[in-house]
Design an enzyme around this catalytic site. Sequence first.
Site, PDB file in Angstrom:
ATOM      1  N   ASP A  66       2.946   2.903  14.435  1.00 35.10           N
ATOM      2  CA  ASP A  66       4.324   3.278  14.507  1.00 35.10           C
ATOM      3  C   ASP A  66       4.669   4.179  15.084  1.00 35.10           C
ATOM      4  OD1 ASP A  66       2.932   4.407  12.722  1.00 35.10           O
ATOM      5  OD2 ASP A  66       4.732   5.120  11.548  1.00 35.10           O
TER       6      ASP A  66
ATOM      7  N   GLU B 298       2.297   5.871   9.447  1.00 33.33           N
ATOM      8  CA  GLU B 298       1.941   7.080   9.573  1.00 33.33           C
ATOM      9  C   GLU B 298       3.254   8.229   9.577  1.00 33.33           C
ATOM     10  OE1 GLU B 298       0.484  11.096  10.846  1.00 33.33           O
ATOM     11  OE2 GLU B 298       2.140   9.461  11.976  1.00 33.33           O
TER      12      GLU B 298
END
Length: 402
Positions: free
Chosen positions: A78, A143
């Site tokens: 991400d 994350e």
Amino acid sequence: MGDLNQVAVENFRQYLQIPSVHPNVNYDGCVAFLENQARGLGLPISTFYFVPKKPVVIITWKGNEPHLPSIMLNGHMDVVPAYEDEWTHDPFGAEMDDKGNIYARGAQDMKCVSIQYLETIRRMRKDNVTLKRTIHISFVPDEEIGGFEGMKPFVESKEFRKLNVGFILDEGSPSSDNVLPLYYGERTRWAILIHCPGQPGHGSLLLDNTAGEKVKKILDKFYEFRDHEKKRIEEDPNITDSDVTSVNLTIMKGGVQNNIIPPEFTLSIDCRIAITVDLEQFEATLNKWCKEAGEGVWIEYQQKDSQVPPTKLDESNPYWIAFKKAASNINLQLKPQIMGGMTDSRYVRALDIPALGFSPMSYTTRLAHAHNEYLNKDVFLRGIEIYRQLLTAVASVEDKGK
């Protein structure tokens, strides 16, 4: 080598072009890309869903002694949002200028590292290299929003335990010179809401016990503490931002109209607590400040992490010894330090598994989460050669039992 470099750069740019951006990330493009990479490498791939629509992808290169604890190379898929009108290039175009700078969200944080892992292994396999320990390359979600539905459930799973991980490499950060940060621990994050209730009324009155008065008193305490921590950095060149405790007011809510004294203000404070701080004492201090600010002031914890011991950098950690020696052999200068922010490494260290944060980006302006994030092609390619030396070293660590 030219063909391999071209393949590496092209794969890097393709990965950057996948808009795995918050909020509401769709990871399907990343999974499809990684499945294609695994096929090209001739390696097995597994995808797990510990949370719906939040894949954890593992590509595995089996070692000669697969019973030994394995090496995990971790990266997150991400990226944070990018505001296109503030960029000079399409943030998901992965455009490369005439200087070789590749512009894209995730170029530094941290799609570069994940591709460097894969390209390092591609070159080693092409040269018929075999390693003692198995290597797992992990690609995890979320994350950037804390890893609560990514790395956290992954490390708590039986699937993670089956991987028999003995050591993890994760992300670091760029350096403006040739001395690269080596992160062996992180500060503890507390995200707190401070509720300051008070006497409401007409804005023309000088009432006692108002919410605003309590806000002033509590903020005075926090900013006095903040100034003290800033002064420590200014007075000691050996102290960095990561060695002190930071507190910052990030959101303030309350009030509906200019001529009404509200019944409550709520302050959002981001606390990053140094590893040297006793958390019980810190919490007691916060409670004392609330009591001194006035009646009814109280703390709500949005996030209250436990303190995670840092990874040891001594003879008790053979992976660190191997890593340090390999870095020295290629004249790579490292600066061991505590990470100022948070990464997925904290979940691993909490299991008493050694983890180091490192990204081979020298002479690079730090632009993670900033506009016009980029990484130079030559820096990216040099990182692959650096990882080859480092991975060879840590994957060759002898079994402690021998």
